[in-house]
Write an enzyme that holds these catalytic residues in place. Structure first.
Site, short mmCIF file in Angstrom:
data_model
loop_
_atom_site.label_atom_id
_atom_site.label_comp_id
_atom_site.label_asym_id
_atom_site.label_seq_id
_atom_site.Cartn_x
_atom_site.Cartn_y
_atom_site.Cartn_z
N SER A 126 23.03 55.97 21.85
CA SER A 126 23.02 54.72 21.10
C SER A 126 21.74 53.93 21.39
CB SER A 126 24.23 53.89 21.54
OG SER A 126 24.13 52.56 21.13
N TYR A 151 29.81 49.61 28.53
CA TYR A 151 29.71 50.64 27.47
C TYR A 151 28.29 51.20 27.42
CZ TYR A 151 28.79 52.58 22.89
OH TYR A 151 28.36 53.41 21.88
N LYS A 155 26.46 55.18 28.22
CA LYS A 155 25.52 55.97 27.42
C LYS A 155 24.27 56.31 28.25
CE LYS A 155 28.05 56.25 23.82
NZ LYS A 155 28.74 57.51 23.51
P1 NAD Z 1 35.26 56.06 16.82
O1 NAD Z 1 36.03 55.24 17.79
O2 NAD Z 1 35.59 55.93 15.37
O3 NAD Z 1 35.36 57.61 17.20
C1 NAD Z 1 35.48 58.06 18.52
C2 NAD Z 1 36.68 58.99 18.55
O4 NAD Z 1 36.83 59.51 19.89
C3 NAD Z 1 37.99 58.27 18.20
O5 NAD Z 1 38.65 58.97 17.17
C4 NAD Z 1 38.80 58.30 19.50
O6 NAD Z 1 40.18 58.40 19.24
C5 NAD Z 1 38.21 59.53 20.20
N1 NAD Z 1 38.33 59.52 21.66
C6 NAD Z 1 37.94 58.55 22.53
N2 NAD Z 1 38.21 58.92 23.79
C7 NAD Z 1 38.76 60.16 23.74
C8 NAD Z 1 39.26 61.07 24.71
N3 NAD Z 1 39.29 60.78 26.01
N4 NAD Z 1 39.76 62.26 24.28
C9 NAD Z 1 39.77 62.57 22.97
N5 NAD Z 1 39.32 61.75 22.00
C10 NAD Z 1 38.84 60.55 22.39
O7 NAD Z 1 33.71 55.77 17.07
P2 NAD Z 1 32.44 56.20 16.22
O8 NAD Z 1 31.88 54.99 15.62
O9 NAD Z 1 32.77 57.36 15.36
O10 NAD Z 1 31.47 56.64 17.40
C11 NAD Z 1 31.28 58.00 17.75
C12 NAD Z 1 30.31 58.07 18.91
O11 NAD Z 1 29.09 57.45 18.55
C13 NAD Z 1 30.76 57.34 20.17
O12 NAD Z 1 30.37 58.10 21.29
C14 NAD Z 1 30.02 56.03 20.12
O13 NAD Z 1 29.83 55.50 21.40
C15 NAD Z 1 28.72 56.47 19.50
N6 NAD Z 1 28.00 55.40 18.80
C16 NAD Z 1 28.65 54.67 17.86
C17 NAD Z 1 27.97 53.64 17.20
C18 NAD Z 1 28.69 52.78 16.20
O14 NAD Z 1 28.29 51.63 16.00
N7 NAD Z 1 29.72 53.27 15.51
C19 NAD Z 1 26.63 53.39 17.51
C20 NAD Z 1 25.99 54.18 18.46
C21 NAD Z 1 26.70 55.19 19.12
C1 WQD Z 2 25.10 43.32 13.92
C2 WQD Z 2 24.50 41.94 13.65
C3 WQD Z 2 25.46 40.18 14.99
C4 WQD Z 2 29.46 40.37 13.22
C5 WQD Z 2 26.77 47.22 18.17
C6 WQD Z 2 26.75 47.67 19.62
C7 WQD Z 2 25.71 48.75 19.80
C8 WQD Z 2 25.92 49.89 18.81
C9 WQD Z 2 25.98 49.37 17.40
C10 WQD Z 2 27.42 51.53 19.77
C11 WQD Z 2 24.26 41.14 14.92
C12 WQD Z 2 25.76 39.98 13.52
C13 WQD Z 2 28.13 40.61 13.51
C14 WQD Z 2 29.81 39.14 12.64
C15 WQD Z 2 27.49 38.48 12.65
N1 WQD Z 2 27.20 50.53 19.01
N2 WQD Z 2 27.17 39.69 13.22
N3 WQD Z 2 28.82 38.24 12.36
O1 WQD Z 2 25.86 44.19 18.05
O2 WQD Z 2 23.95 45.19 16.70
O3 WQD Z 2 25.51 46.66 17.85
O4 WQD Z 2 27.00 48.36 17.31
O5 WQD Z 2 26.68 52.13 20.47
O6 WQD Z 2 25.83 49.19 21.11
O7 WQD Z 2 26.46 46.55 20.44
O8 WQD Z 2 26.30 45.43 15.88
O9 WQD Z 2 27.62 45.04 13.85
O10 WQD Z 2 28.28 43.84 15.98
O11 WQD Z 2 26.20 43.17 14.81
O12 WQD Z 2 26.64 37.64 12.38
O13 WQD Z 2 31.00 38.84 12.39
O14 WQD Z 2 25.46 41.20 12.88
O15 WQD Z 2 25.13 38.97 15.61
O16 WQD Z 2 23.10 40.42 14.73
P1 WQD Z 2 25.35 45.25 17.18
P2 WQD Z 2 27.21 44.39 15.12
#
Ligand code: NAD
Ligand code: WQD
Length: 338
Positions: A126, A151, A155
């Site tokens: 991430s 969190y 990562k």
């Molecule tokens: P999500 O929560 O929709 O998907 C993650 C899945 O993993 C879920 O279905 C959950 O049930 C499953 N899971 C969690 N722990 C588990 C375990 N111990 N055993 C089996 N299954 C388990 O999240 P997502 O948005 O699809 O994210 C996927 C990956 O990408 C994650 O590693 C997240 O940290 C990373 N990521 C997400 C974002 C984002 O904003 N969505 C951004 C950057 C990185």
């Molecule tokens: C985006 C922008 C808020 C909600 C998060 C995690 C990051 C990564 C991606 C996993 C920001 C603004 C949001 C609202 C708002 N995830 N906002 N009103 O914080 O950039 O990143 O998701 O790895 O680790 O921190 O994403 O969608 O929460 O916010 O104004 O109700 O929208 O301030 O500027 P963020 P977000």
């Protein structure tokens, strides 16, 4: 036909990636304990692709149950490891839950990857690993700062474990650092459906427009940016899905330059919160009920990616922009069945 294990396969990015893999001819095994997803997403994937997913409800922290899946599918050649908990605020309140779940599950999957001689391991990292980056756009060589949450720390640690272990066997590893994933499958049949309350901007916008929330709050308009609101790099979930397939094929075809590689995945274009809202209003024709609120604690002012490495080495070309993100997320919000 290559057999790929997708962990977290019922989750948001996992389910969209499975669609892409099935459509490109891969066979998919999926593991999820549904802590933040519904089995219905796997049903939806199978329904509209017409293809079978070998799906297992297993907690990856349970080593024996995890290994049983590998014993049943000893021909897995690649793993995409999405499974993790990802709610930043929850991780501050319950750090041990995050360290236990995210690190233990990664270690178990990695152990099986080595033991069962898997060739490729793609890790969900991430942009959070960068913390408040000193330079923009952020490239893979931009130094990491202190993690801003437990969190984020999972990562950073996850990446370090991969870097420190990659010399020891035949596994080829890729960490993909996503910026802000958003949007939904174009069909309207698949999208983000978390069990926890959505906190990310795009679902907050669509849920407000749908009447599930009274109002959307913009967290601050007094930042030093072009319109005062924070800037992020929103990347469409189907572009991310495509990037995972490309990273996997890159490794399976032996095109990787080293056994551990890192790629940023973003559009490379910063979009402010107010610009995102305008894009939603333009594509949906709906006037959003929003209000400027106070800043959110811990928010980074601006971050966006330099993804030129993924363009060059993976031949990854994102197809969708912020309008597409908003229109597909809105279609999903209207048509969703789970
Ligand atoms: P999500 O929560 O929709 O998907 C993650 C899945 O993993 C879920 O279905 C959950 O049930 C499953 N899971 C969690 N722990 C588990 C375990 N111990 N055993 C089996 N299954 C388990 O999240 P997502 O948005 O699809 O994210 C996927 C990956 O990408 C994650 O590693 C997240 O940290 C990373 N990521 C997400 C974002 C984002 O904003 N969505 C951004 C950057 C990185
Ligand atoms: C985006 C922008 C808020 C909600 C998060 C995690 C990051 C990564 C991606 C996993 C920001 C603004 C949001 C609202 C708002 N995830 N906002 N009103 O914080 O950039 O990143 O998701 O790895 O680790 O921190 O994403 O969608 O929460 O916010 O104004 O109700 O929208 O301030 O500027 P963020 P977000």
């Amino acid at each position: 036909m290559h057999k790929i294990l997708v962990t977290g396969g019922a989750g948001y990015i996992g389910s969209h990636t499975i669609v892409d893999l099935l459509e490109k001819g891969f066979e998919v095994v999926s593991i999820d304990n549904h802590i933040n997803s519904f089995p219905a997403s796997i049903d939806a994937v199978q329904d509209f692709t017409g293809k079978k997913v070998h799906h297992y409800e297993v907690d990856l922290c349970d080593m024996n149950a995890t290994e049983k899946v590998f014993q049943s599918h000893s021909d897995i050649v690649g793993i995409i490891h999405f499974a993790a908990l990802k709610a930043v605020g929850e991780s501050v309140e319950q750090p041990m839950l995050y360290f236990n779940n995210n690190i233990k599950s990664q270690l178990n999957v990695l152990h099986c990857a080595y033991k069962y001689n898997v060739k490729a391991f793609i890790f969900s990292s991430s942009c959070t690993v960068y913390g408040t980056a000193e330079e923009l756009p952020v490239s893979e060589t931009t130094p990491m700062q202190e993690a801003e949450s437990p969190y984020g720390r999972t990562k950073q640690i996850g990446e370090k474990i991969l870097k420190d272990s990659h010399q020891s066997g035949n596994l080829n590893i890729v960490s993909l650092r996503y910026f802000n994933p958003a949007g939904a499958h174009i069909s309207g049949k698949l999208g983000e459906s978390p069990k926890v309350v959505a906190m990310n901007l795009v679902p907050v916008i669509t849920e407000t427009a749908r009447g599930k929330r009274q109002k959307c709050f913009v967290y601050g308009d007094d930042y030093n940016t072009r319109d005062g609101s924070c800037i992020r790099d929103y990347v469409h979930v189907m572009d991310l899905a495509d990037a995972h397939e490309k990273a996997l094929s890159h490794v399976l075809e032996g095109k990787n330059e080293s056994k551990y590689e890192i790629f940023n995945l973003g559009i490379g274009k910063g979009v402010s919160v107010l610009e995102a809202i305008k894009a939603f209003e333009r594509t949906s024709g709906i006037k959003l009920n929003y209000e400027i609120g106070p800043r959110r604690l811990g928010d980074i002012v601006a971050i966006y990616a330099d993804s030129s490495k993924a363009h060059k080495l993976l031949n990854w070309r994102p197809q969708y922009n912020i309008e597409d993100i908003m229109s597909t997320a809105w279609k999903w919000e209207i048509e969703r069945t789970y």
